[in-house]
Design a protein around this motif. Sequence first.
Motif, PDB file in Angstrom:
ATOM      1  N   THR A  58       0.839  -1.186   0.000  1.00 35.91           N
ATOM      2  CA  THR A  58       0.000   0.000   0.000  1.00 35.91           C
ATOM      3  C   THR A  58       0.876   1.238   0.000  1.00 35.91           C
ATOM      4  O   THR A  58       1.855   1.311   0.705  1.00 35.91           O
ATOM      5  CB  THR A  58      -0.881   0.024   1.264  1.00 35.91           C
ATOM      6  OG1 THR A  58      -1.551  -1.215   1.367  1.00 35.91           O
ATOM      7  CG2 THR A  58      -1.882   1.151   1.196  1.00 35.91           C
ATOM      8  N   HIS A  59       0.514   2.211  -0.816  1.00 33.75           N
ATOM      9  CA  HIS A  59       1.334   3.398  -0.816  1.00 33.75           C
ATOM     10  C   HIS A  59       0.536   4.631  -1.218  1.00 33.75           C
ATOM     11  O   HIS A  59      -0.500   4.536  -1.838  1.00 33.75           O
ATOM     12  CB  HIS A  59       2.534   3.229  -1.760  1.00 33.75           C
ATOM     13  CG  HIS A  59       2.158   2.998  -3.191  1.00 33.75           C
ATOM     14  ND1 HIS A  59       1.886   1.748  -3.675  1.00 33.75           N
ATOM     15  CD2 HIS A  59       2.011   3.858  -4.216  1.00 33.75           C
ATOM     16  CE1 HIS A  59       1.594   1.831  -4.959  1.00 33.75           C
ATOM     17  NE2 HIS A  59       1.654   3.103  -5.317  1.00 33.75           N
ATOM     18  N   MET A  68      -3.428   6.758  -4.072  1.00 33.43           N
ATOM     19  CA  MET A  68      -3.463   5.712  -3.051  1.00 33.43           C
ATOM     20  C   MET A  68      -3.787   4.375  -3.696  1.00 33.43           C
ATOM     21  O   MET A  68      -4.726   4.276  -4.487  1.00 33.43           O
ATOM     22  CB  MET A  68      -4.490   6.037  -1.961  1.00 33.43           C
ATOM     23  CG  MET A  68      -4.105   7.221  -1.089  1.00 33.43           C
ATOM     24  SD  MET A  68      -5.240   7.440   0.306  1.00 33.43           S
ATOM     25  CE  MET A  68      -4.907   5.962   1.261  1.00 33.43           C
ATOM     26  N   HIS A  69      -3.007   3.372  -3.337  1.00 34.80           N
ATOM     27  CA  HIS A  69      -3.184   2.039  -3.903  1.00 34.80           C
ATOM     28  C   HIS A  69      -3.133   1.022  -2.776  1.00 34.80           C
ATOM     29  O   HIS A  69      -2.137   0.937  -2.054  1.00 34.80           O
ATOM     30  CB  HIS A  69      -2.073   1.758  -4.919  1.00 34.80           C
ATOM     31  CG  HIS A  69      -2.247   0.488  -5.670  1.00 34.80           C
ATOM     32  ND1 HIS A  69      -1.211  -0.171  -6.293  1.00 34.80           N
ATOM     33  CD2 HIS A  69      -3.358  -0.269  -5.891  1.00 34.80           C
ATOM     34  CE1 HIS A  69      -1.663  -1.262  -6.869  1.00 34.80           C
ATOM     35  NE2 HIS A  69      -2.967  -1.349  -6.631  1.00 34.80           N
ATOM     36  N   TYR A  70      -4.219   0.268  -2.624  1.00 35.45           N
ATOM     37  CA  TYR A  70      -4.281  -0.767  -1.596  1.00 35.45           C
ATOM     38  C   TYR A  70      -4.647  -2.074  -2.284  1.00 35.45           C
ATOM     39  O   TYR A  70      -5.802  -2.304  -2.649  1.00 35.45           O
ATOM     40  CB  TYR A  70      -5.322  -0.397  -0.538  1.00 35.45           C
ATOM     41  CG  TYR A  70      -5.372  -1.361   0.632  1.00 35.45           C
ATOM     42  CD1 TYR A  70      -4.287  -1.492   1.492  1.00 35.45           C
ATOM     43  CD2 TYR A  70      -6.505  -2.136   0.871  1.00 35.45           C
ATOM     44  CE1 TYR A  70      -4.324  -2.367   2.560  1.00 35.45           C
ATOM     45  CE2 TYR A  70      -6.553  -3.007   1.947  1.00 35.45           C
ATOM     46  CZ  TYR A  70      -5.460  -3.125   2.781  1.00 35.45           C
ATOM     47  OH  TYR A  70      -5.501  -3.998   3.840  1.00 35.45           O
ATOM     48  N   HIS A  80      -7.631   1.644  -5.959  1.00 34.35           N
ATOM     49  CA  HIS A  80      -6.585   2.448  -6.586  1.00 34.35           C
ATOM     50  C   HIS A  80      -7.224   3.778  -6.967  1.00 34.35           C
ATOM     51  O   HIS A  80      -8.044   3.841  -7.876  1.00 34.35           O
ATOM     52  CB  HIS A  80      -6.043   1.729  -7.818  1.00 34.35           C
ATOM     53  CG  HIS A  80      -4.797   2.349  -8.378  1.00 34.35           C
ATOM     54  ND1 HIS A  80      -4.236   1.972  -9.577  1.00 34.35           N
ATOM     55  CD2 HIS A  80      -3.988   3.337  -7.901  1.00 34.35           C
ATOM     56  CE1 HIS A  80      -3.154   2.678  -9.818  1.00 34.35           C
ATOM     57  NE2 HIS A  80      -2.983   3.522  -8.810  1.00 34.35           N
ATOM     58  N   SER A  81      -6.863   4.848  -6.255  1.00 34.29           N
ATOM     59  CA  SER A  81      -7.552   6.118  -6.398  1.00 34.29           C
ATOM     60  C   SER A  81      -6.574   7.277  -6.508  1.00 34.29           C
ATOM     61  O   SER A  81      -5.450   7.207  -6.016  1.00 34.29           O
ATOM     62  CB  SER A  81      -8.471   6.382  -5.189  1.00 34.29           C
ATOM     63  OG  SER A  81      -9.280   5.277  -4.888  1.00 34.29           O
ATOM     64  N   LEU A  86      -9.641  -5.765   5.404  1.00 30.09           N
ATOM     65  CA  LEU A  86     -10.183  -4.530   5.959  1.00 30.09           C
ATOM     66  C   LEU A  86      -9.071  -3.492   6.116  1.00 30.09           C
ATOM     67  O   LEU A  86      -8.011  -3.763   6.681  1.00 30.09           O
ATOM     68  CB  LEU A  86     -10.822  -4.797   7.324  1.00 30.09           C
ATOM     69  CG  LEU A  86     -11.371  -3.562   8.046  1.00 30.09           C
ATOM     70  CD1 LEU A  86     -12.501  -2.938   7.259  1.00 30.09           C
ATOM     71  CD2 LEU A  86     -11.833  -3.924   9.455  1.00 30.09           C
ATOM     72  N   PHE A  87      -9.339  -2.308   5.586  1.00 33.92           N
ATOM     73  CA  PHE A  87      -8.400  -1.193   5.698  1.00 33.92           C
ATOM     74  C   PHE A  87      -9.183  -0.003   6.233  1.00 33.92           C
ATOM     75  O   PHE A  87     -10.182   0.407   5.645  1.00 33.92           O
ATOM     76  CB  PHE A  87      -7.796  -0.869   4.330  1.00 33.92           C
ATOM     77  CG  PHE A  87      -6.730   0.189   4.366  1.00 33.92           C
ATOM     78  CD1 PHE A  87      -5.599   0.044   5.156  1.00 33.92           C
ATOM     79  CD2 PHE A  87      -6.852   1.334   3.599  1.00 33.92           C
ATOM     80  CE1 PHE A  87      -4.616   1.006   5.180  1.00 33.92           C
ATOM     81  CE2 PHE A  87      -5.869   2.309   3.609  1.00 33.92           C
ATOM     82  CZ  PHE A  87      -4.751   2.140   4.409  1.00 33.92           C
ATOM     83  N   VAL A  88      -8.767   0.518   7.380  1.00 32.18           N
ATOM     84  CA  VAL A  88      -9.488   1.610   8.032  1.00 32.18           C
ATOM     85  C   VAL A  88      -8.805   2.938   7.704  1.00 32.18           C
ATOM     86  O   VAL A  88      -7.622   3.125   7.999  1.00 32.18           O
ATOM     87  CB  VAL A  88      -9.533   1.411   9.556  1.00 32.18           C
ATOM     88  CG1 VAL A  88     -10.282   2.571  10.212  1.00 32.18           C
ATOM     89  CG2 VAL A  88     -10.197   0.085   9.890  1.00 32.18           C
TER      90      VAL A  88
END
Length: 318
Positions: A2-3, A39-41, A107-108, A46-48
């Motif tokens: 994630t970055h 932002m890319h996860y 991915h935003s 679950l990501f808060v």
Amino acid sequence: MTHAAASPSRFAHQLAQQYGLDEVPASRSAMPSLDMARMHYPEPHLFVLAPLPAEDAFVVSVELERAGSRRFFHGNAQTHLGLLEPGAVHIADLAERPSAYVCSPFHSVLFRLPRSTMDEFARESGGPAVAQLHCTPGASDPVLAGIAAALLPSLKRPAEACRLFIDHMALALCAHLASTYGGSQGRRPVAAGLAPWQERRAKELLAANLARNVSLAEVAAECGLSRGHFSKAFKATTGRSPHSWLIERRIEAVRGMLLESTASLSEIAVACGFADQSHLTRVFGARTGSSPALWRRQRLRPAAAPAAAAAAGGCATT
């Protein structure tokens, strides 16, 4: 992994610190006119997204890829979104300290817009101040998707970003948000171009600063115009945006140095306003269909051919 990736900015630093993400190191190309991040996860867990510090600003997120469900919390309300298609948009008011639960990869591109930035745009465009930005969460917006896609290379390679291009896209972003989500139509655009002295001064300033990241505001001020008015008037006069005109002049300067100097490609790149040789090669190739090295060899060879032929002929007669 994630970055968060962006031009060096307080917003990108906030995201990196708040969510424990990796931040792109600072580069020589700062973009004060547009605060943005990517932002890319990639993991399906679950990501808060906990609340960022409250401030008088909006955050606009645009999905680059299809994403799964998520839940947004803002004030005393919450919004649940299902499957999101590329181009889906969500706008949050940071004064409400929004947060989110994300249960799938995403991915935003995110834009942070202080209210003062929107107010400044309203003053320049002659429109009313934008009190709030209202959108249907998750609705598709092809215009914002296009802006995000156009800016993505600048996020991935911030050292190569052209200040004129970033400034232009920042104006386009503010105009679209104000008219589509802020209820502001502004004044009807003026179709007139630049006065001869304004065109001459703008071109002189741009041509004299090929190696410097000149801002749109700087050139517009020299012409006594607002950024938005100048940008439209310049294109009406020249048929090109200030950024496109500048790139053409840089390519012209590169051609001249390739033919008239023995400088290396890396030296030519820096002298003509490119980040490095790789950046020069990509832009030059896109504009000419050839690499700088090949272009130089093809044009220097004919000049060398007569000398070679004479030398060969001289040897044959001796």
